[in-house]
Scaffold this motif. Structure first.
Motif, PDB file in Angstrom:
ATOM      1  N   GLY A 121     -31.489  10.942  59.640  1.00 38.29           N
ATOM      2  CA  GLY A 121     -32.610  10.556  60.486  1.00 38.29           C
ATOM      3  C   GLY A 121     -33.328  11.754  61.075  1.00 38.29           C
ATOM      4  O   GLY A 121     -34.191  11.603  61.946  1.00 38.29           O
TER       5      GLY A 121
ATOM      6  N   GLN B  30     -27.972   4.936  56.802  1.00 34.62           N
ATOM      7  CA  GLN B  30     -28.724   4.092  57.743  1.00 34.62           C
ATOM      8  C   GLN B  30     -27.950   3.926  59.045  1.00 34.62           C
ATOM      9  O   GLN B  30     -28.514   4.028  60.141  1.00 34.62           O
ATOM     10  CB  GLN B  30     -28.997   2.726  57.096  1.00 34.62           C
ATOM     11  CG  GLN B  30     -29.847   1.792  57.932  1.00 34.62           C
ATOM     12  CD  GLN B  30     -29.045   0.841  58.792  1.00 34.62           C
ATOM     13  OE1 GLN B  30     -27.877   0.581  58.530  1.00 34.62           O
ATOM     14  NE2 GLN B  30     -29.661   0.325  59.840  1.00 34.62           N
ATOM     15  N   SER B  31     -26.640   3.701  58.940  1.00 32.48           N
ATOM     16  CA  SER B  31     -25.799   3.538  60.134  1.00 32.48           C
ATOM     17  C   SER B  31     -25.743   4.840  60.938  1.00 32.48           C
ATOM     18  O   SER B  31     -25.801   4.825  62.175  1.00 32.48           O
ATOM     19  CB  SER B  31     -24.384   3.119  59.731  1.00 32.48           C
ATOM     20  OG  SER B  31     -24.393   1.880  59.064  1.00 32.48           O
TER      21      SER B  31
ATOM     22  N   THR C  27     -29.078   5.449  62.707  1.00 32.12           N
ATOM     23  CA  THR C  27     -29.187   4.517  63.836  1.00 32.12           C
ATOM     24  C   THR C  27     -28.342   5.001  65.014  1.00 32.12           C
ATOM     25  O   THR C  27     -28.777   4.949  66.169  1.00 32.12           O
ATOM     26  CB  THR C  27     -28.744   3.108  63.408  1.00 32.12           C
ATOM     27  OG1 THR C  27     -29.592   2.655  62.343  1.00 32.12           O
ATOM     28  CG2 THR C  27     -28.823   2.116  64.560  1.00 32.12           C
ATOM     29  N   GLU C  28     -27.137   5.511  64.721  1.00 35.65           N
ATOM     30  CA  GLU C  28     -26.263   6.031  65.760  1.00 35.65           C
ATOM     31  C   GLU C  28     -26.860   7.290  66.399  1.00 35.65           C
ATOM     32  O   GLU C  28     -26.790   7.481  67.621  1.00 35.65           O
ATOM     33  CB  GLU C  28     -24.882   6.332  65.170  1.00 35.65           C
ATOM     34  CG  GLU C  28     -23.905   7.035  66.109  1.00 35.65           C
ATOM     35  CD  GLU C  28     -23.528   6.234  67.345  1.00 35.65           C
ATOM     36  OE1 GLU C  28     -22.935   6.808  68.273  1.00 35.65           O
ATOM     37  OE2 GLU C  28     -23.845   5.019  67.398  1.00 35.65           O
TER      38      GLU C  28
ATOM     39  N   ALA D 177     -30.066   7.953  66.696  1.00 30.47           N
ATOM     40  CA  ALA D 177     -31.157   7.487  67.561  1.00 30.47           C
ATOM     41  C   ALA D 177     -30.600   6.971  68.883  1.00 30.47           C
ATOM     42  O   ALA D 177     -31.140   7.267  69.961  1.00 30.47           O
ATOM     43  CB  ALA D 177     -31.959   6.400  66.859  1.00 30.47           C
ATOM     44  N   ARG D 178     -29.511   6.221  68.810  1.00 33.99           N
ATOM     45  CA  ARG D 178     -28.903   5.654  70.016  1.00 33.99           C
ATOM     46  C   ARG D 178     -28.392   6.769  70.933  1.00 33.99           C
ATOM     47  O   ARG D 178     -28.650   6.752  72.139  1.00 33.99           O
ATOM     48  CB  ARG D 178     -27.755   4.707  69.631  1.00 33.99           C
ATOM     49  CG  ARG D 178     -27.179   3.928  70.806  1.00 33.99           C
ATOM     50  CD  ARG D 178     -25.885   3.237  70.433  1.00 33.99           C
ATOM     51  NE  ARG D 178     -24.813   4.190  70.166  1.00 33.99           N
ATOM     52  CZ  ARG D 178     -24.143   4.838  71.107  1.00 33.99           C
ATOM     53  NH1 ARG D 178     -24.435   4.672  72.387  1.00 33.99           N
ATOM     54  NH2 ARG D 178     -23.171   5.682  70.777  1.00 33.99           N
TER      55      ARG D 178
ATOM     56  N   SER E 140     -35.948   5.365  71.202  1.00 34.40           N
ATOM     57  CA  SER E 140     -36.057   3.917  70.979  1.00 34.40           C
ATOM     58  C   SER E 140     -37.197   3.520  70.044  1.00 34.40           C
ATOM     59  O   SER E 140     -37.314   2.349  69.671  1.00 34.40           O
ATOM     60  CB  SER E 140     -36.250   3.200  72.322  1.00 34.40           C
ATOM     61  OG  SER E 140     -37.407   3.686  72.983  1.00 34.40           O
TER      62      SER E 140
ATOM     63  N   ILE F 175     -36.556   3.156  63.939  1.00 29.39           N
ATOM     64  CA  ILE F 175     -35.660   2.133  63.404  1.00 29.39           C
ATOM     65  C   ILE F 175     -35.378   2.461  61.944  1.00 29.39           C
ATOM     66  O   ILE F 175     -36.238   3.031  61.247  1.00 29.39           O
ATOM     67  CB  ILE F 175     -36.279   0.721  63.549  1.00 29.39           C
ATOM     68  CG1 ILE F 175     -35.265  -0.349  63.155  1.00 29.39           C
ATOM     69  CG2 ILE F 175     -37.561   0.587  62.748  1.00 29.39           C
ATOM     70  CD1 ILE F 175     -35.695  -1.749  63.549  1.00 29.39           C
ATOM     71  N   PHE F 176     -34.178   2.129  61.466  1.00 29.12           N
ATOM     72  CA  PHE F 176     -33.762   2.556  60.137  1.00 29.12           C
ATOM     73  C   PHE F 176     -33.318   1.369  59.281  1.00 29.12           C
ATOM     74  O   PHE F 176     -32.661   0.451  59.771  1.00 29.12           O
ATOM     75  CB  PHE F 176     -32.629   3.586  60.255  1.00 29.12           C
ATOM     76  CG  PHE F 176     -33.058   4.822  60.989  1.00 29.12           C
ATOM     77  CD1 PHE F 176     -33.718   5.843  60.315  1.00 29.12           C
ATOM     78  CD2 PHE F 176     -32.850   4.954  62.363  1.00 29.12           C
ATOM     79  CE1 PHE F 176     -34.144   6.976  60.997  1.00 29.12           C
ATOM     80  CE2 PHE F 176     -33.270   6.080  63.043  1.00 29.12           C
ATOM     81  CZ  PHE F 176     -33.918   7.094  62.353  1.00 29.12           C
ATOM     82  N   TYR F 177     -33.698   1.433  58.000  1.00 27.20           N
ATOM     83  CA  TYR F 177     -33.341   0.395  57.042  1.00 27.20           C
ATOM     84  C   TYR F 177     -32.642   1.009  55.838  1.00 27.20           C
ATOM     85  O   TYR F 177     -32.836   2.191  55.530  1.00 27.20           O
ATOM     86  CB  TYR F 177     -34.589  -0.356  56.559  1.00 27.20           C
ATOM     87  CG  TYR F 177     -35.333  -1.088  57.643  1.00 27.20           C
ATOM     88  CD1 TYR F 177     -34.813  -2.252  58.222  1.00 27.20           C
ATOM     89  CD2 TYR F 177     -36.562  -0.616  58.104  1.00 27.20           C
ATOM     90  CE1 TYR F 177     -35.504  -2.918  59.216  1.00 27.20           C
ATOM     91  CE2 TYR F 177     -37.256  -1.282  59.099  1.00 27.20           C
ATOM     92  CZ  TYR F 177     -36.718  -2.432  59.649  1.00 27.20           C
ATOM     93  OH  TYR F 177     -37.390  -3.091  60.643  1.00 27.20           O
TER      94      TYR F 177
END
Length: 286
Positions: A127, A152-153, A156-157, A159-160, A165, A168-170
């Motif tokens: 990311g 993707q996971s 997402t982690e 970003a968190r 915010s 977003i990831f796909y």
């Protein structure tokens, strides 16, 4: 057991071992690994050079050092790499973010910072690019796509953990996960661009990275061609497409973009003076 070493002694010994193993940054590698083993900031190494390691710290550092001497990248050993001043979790399922890729972020900001509209990062990995752009342009929606669910996971982690915010990831192949009709003002990608026969694939850190994120057919250009062709249907009028690519691929990527009708096609150099980022703008006929 012989007396445990001090911070300074452990560092000096590690630097010598890493020099002998062929590391191109032995001092930095040793410092990063020792800080990780001690769970201390870099400043600790200079503040407490005479401090003795305890048994647990010494064992942990020794294990980390063995992995680096065998060639494993430091980023995979400690599970983290900084990119655009953002600390990112990394794993062997993704590429390690590199300083040269920050040029893609710089070019994207230079061309599109004043714009509105969604941003797409294809082959997002950790990311890194998506999160760098999202952090600089917090009012814009950023979408990252990666073929691997693990990536993707991970993104997402990241970003968190960073509190970002607007990203977003796909998971899916290139444009597949996107809703038809979605339009982007900017599409960026650091796709696989290395030819399968490139000798660099068996050297250095690259040996440990996922080949699927590095190698492409057609002399490394297959994915760039696929993205350039299909991006047209997802770009807003006057939207930008930007690629990171190999140091010797600038002219070829410019030709690819021009062949699909992109305008304002240009190549930007990296910090080493090599062709690294090629971009083009697409104008839809009204």
């Amino acid at each position: 057991m012989s007396e445990l070493p001090s911070v300074e002694s452990a560092l000096d010994t590690a630097i010598k071992q890493l020099e002998e193993s062929g590391s191109d940054s032995p001092s930095l590698d040793a410092a990063v690994l020792l800080c990780h083993a001690l769970q201390k900031p870099r400043s600790y190494l200079f503040t407490w050079p005479e401090k003795k390691l305890d048994n647990e710290q010494y064992d942990r550092f020794s294990q980390l050092l063995v992995r680096r001497i065998s060639g494993e990248p430091v980023a995979y050993i400690i599970g983290e790499r900084e990119f655009w001043s953002l600390p990112l979790k990394v794993s062997p399922t993704t590429l390690i973010p590199r300083p040269d890729t920050e040029r893609l972020v710089e070019v994207a900001l230079d061309k599109t910072y004043q714009q509105d509209g969604k941003i797409l990062d294809l082959g997002t990995g950790t990311g890194a690019i998506a999160l760098a752009l999202a952090s600089e342009m917090p009012k814009r929606e950023v979408i990252g796509v990666d073929l691997k669910q693990e990536a993707q996971s991970l993104a997402t982690e990241n970003a968190r953990q960073l509190g970002i915010s607007n990203a977003i990831f796909y998971s899916g192949s290139w444009f597949e996960p996107l809703v038809a009709g979605t339009k982007f003002a900017l599409i960026v990608s650091n796709p696989p661009y290395i030819d399968a026969n490139d000798p660099h694939l068996v050297e250095g850190d690259v040996r440990f990275e996922p080949k699927s994120a590095l190698v492409a057919d057609d002399n490394g250009l297959a994915d760039i061609k696929h993205i350039a062709e299909n991006a047209i249907g997802f770009l807003e009028n006057e939207g930008w497409l930007m690629f990171e690519h190999g140091y010797d691929q600038g002219e070829l990527v410019r030709e690819i973009l021009a062949s699909f009708g992109y305008q304002q096609v240009a190549t930007e150099k990296d910090y080493g003076g090599n062709d690294r980022v090629t971009l083009g703008q697409f104008y839809h006929q009204q």
